[in-house]
Design a protein around this motif. Structure first.
Motif, short mmCIF file in Angstrom:
data_model
loop_
_atom_site.label_atom_id
_atom_site.label_comp_id
_atom_site.label_asym_id
_atom_site.label_seq_id
_atom_site.Cartn_x
_atom_site.Cartn_y
_atom_site.Cartn_z
N UNK A 60 0.89 -1.48 -0.04
CA UNK A 60 -0.36 -0.07 -0.09
C UNK A 60 0.77 1.49 0.03
N UNK A 61 1.72 1.64 0.58
CA UNK A 61 3.43 2.83 0.26
C UNK A 61 3.39 2.71 -0.78
N UNK A 62 3.36 1.77 -2.21
CA UNK A 62 4.11 1.84 -3.32
C UNK A 62 2.66 2.40 -4.72
N UNK A 63 3.47 3.41 -5.61
CA UNK A 63 2.25 2.98 -6.82
C UNK A 63 1.79 1.65 -7.30
N UNK A 64 1.26 1.58 -7.94
CA UNK A 64 0.46 -0.01 -8.64
C UNK A 64 2.20 -0.58 -9.61
N UNK A 65 2.17 0.83 -10.57
CA UNK A 65 3.86 1.12 -11.76
C UNK A 65 4.98 -0.20 -10.33
N UNK A 66 5.68 1.14 -9.63
CA UNK A 66 6.30 0.60 -9.34
C UNK A 66 6.51 -0.67 -8.57
N UNK A 67 5.16 -1.43 -8.00
CA UNK A 67 4.61 -2.71 -7.13
C UNK A 67 5.10 -3.45 -8.01
N UNK A 68 4.59 -3.14 -9.45
CA UNK A 68 4.39 -4.32 -10.37
C UNK A 68 6.21 -4.42 -10.74
N UNK A 69 6.98 -3.77 -10.86
CA UNK A 69 8.68 -3.32 -11.23
C UNK A 69 9.52 -3.99 -9.72
N UNK A 70 8.84 -3.98 -8.77
CA UNK A 70 9.82 -4.71 -8.00
C UNK A 70 9.37 -5.98 -7.40
N UNK A 71 8.04 -6.85 -8.06
CA UNK A 71 7.75 -7.32 -7.86
C UNK A 71 8.52 -7.94 -8.76
N UNK A 72 8.72 -7.96 -9.83
CA UNK A 72 9.58 -7.89 -11.19
C UNK A 72 11.14 -8.42 -10.91
N UNK A 73 11.32 -7.25 -10.66
CA UNK A 73 13.02 -7.27 -10.17
C UNK A 73 13.51 -8.62 -8.72
N UNK A 79 12.17 -11.33 -9.18
CA UNK A 79 11.27 -12.89 -9.23
C UNK A 79 12.75 -13.12 -9.94
N UNK A 80 13.16 -11.84 -11.03
CA UNK A 80 14.67 -11.76 -11.57
C UNK A 80 15.79 -12.19 -10.84
N UNK A 81 16.09 -11.82 -8.98
CA UNK A 81 16.86 -11.76 -8.59
C UNK A 81 17.13 -13.67 -7.89
#
Ligand SMILES: Nc1nc2c(ncn2[C@@H]2O[C@H](COP(=O)(O)OP(=O)(O)OP(=O)(O)O)[C@@H](O)[C@H]2O)c(=O)[nH]1
Ligand SMILES: [Mg+2]
Length: 214
Positions: A161-174, A176-178
């Motif tokens: 809830x502390x992040x905007x959706x776009x940033x949330x999605x980007x963090x999930x991907x990052x 996952x990649x790691x």
């Protein structure tokens, strides 16, 4: 007239039968106190204050099943919660909290380690990380250990809830990649005990894990 106001999160919870009557069972400071039976367990681990106890409450749809606090280091023992006759949720003390005396910290770490390393009841580790700063050194150690132990691990990126959706999605991907570099069996999902992001998905997951293990 269209209804302009969306329903509040979880005023109509979709609870699988497994989650209908969660109950606090016991708090253990020593491995000798762990329940002695073969019910399956899903354990919640992560840094101090990351939201483990809040996540358990949100998933179980109970405000005060697990104790939460603004003060890090609140959960000081391993708390076991019964989910009917089949399964338990386990709330582990947080790691990486600097403000507790070293002797206490070492004792917690040893107890957490004993739980994770020796508990044959454990079927899935839910590893929580703050979505604003995931994969700390200690998180990486946990992830590496889980991969080495071939323990199925669900990473929840909390306080989404502390992040905007776009940033949330980007963090999930990052993340996952790691994690894909490490191998192992990891899922990564955003989560919020405040706005209920990911809560229903986790309920369904729990149900599926328990059903496939029992
Ligand atoms: N904004 C926001 N705050 C949260 C969320 N989950 C937990 N918090 C807050 O974070 C603080 C710590 O939550 P807890 O659930 O007690 O954290 P914990 O990981 O169990 O902490 P320890 O038991 O100390 O290791 C509390 O002030 C919670 O209200 C969330 O999804 N969003
Ligand atoms: Mg806690």
């Amino acid at each position: 007239m269209p209804n302009a106001t969306p329903p509040k999160p979880d005023t109509e919870p979709t609870l699988p039968a497994l989650l209908r009557q969660p109950e606090f069972l016991l708090g253990a400071a020593e491995p000798e106190q762990f329940p002695k039976d073969d019910k399956v367990e899903i354990a919640f681990a992560g840094r101090s204050n990351v939201g483990k106890s809040s996540a358990i409450n949100a998933i179980a749809n109970r405000r005060k099943l697990a104790r939460t606090s603004k003060t890090p280091g609140r959960t000081q023992q391993i708390n076991f919660f019964s989910l009917g006759e089949q399964a338990r949720l386990v709330d582990l003390p947080g790691y990486g909290f600097a403000q507790v005396p070293l002797s206490v910290k070492e004792k917690w770490q040893a107890t957490i380690h004993q739980y994770l390393a020796e508990r044959t009841n454990l079927i899935v580790l839910v590893l929580l990380m703050d979505i604003r700063h995931p994969l700390s050194d200690l998180d990486r150690q946990m992830v590496q250990w889980a991969a080495d132990s071939e323990l199925s691990t669900q990473v929840l990126l909390t306080k989404a809830d502390k992040l905007k959706r776009g940033k949330t999605a980007a963090t999930v991907l990052a993340v996952e990649r790691e994690l894909s570099k490490i191998g192992g069996n990891f899922g990564v999902e955003p989560f919020s005990a405040s706005d209920y992001t990911g809560v229903r998905e986790m309920r369904a997951q729990l149900d599926a894990w328990v059903n496939s293990a029992t």
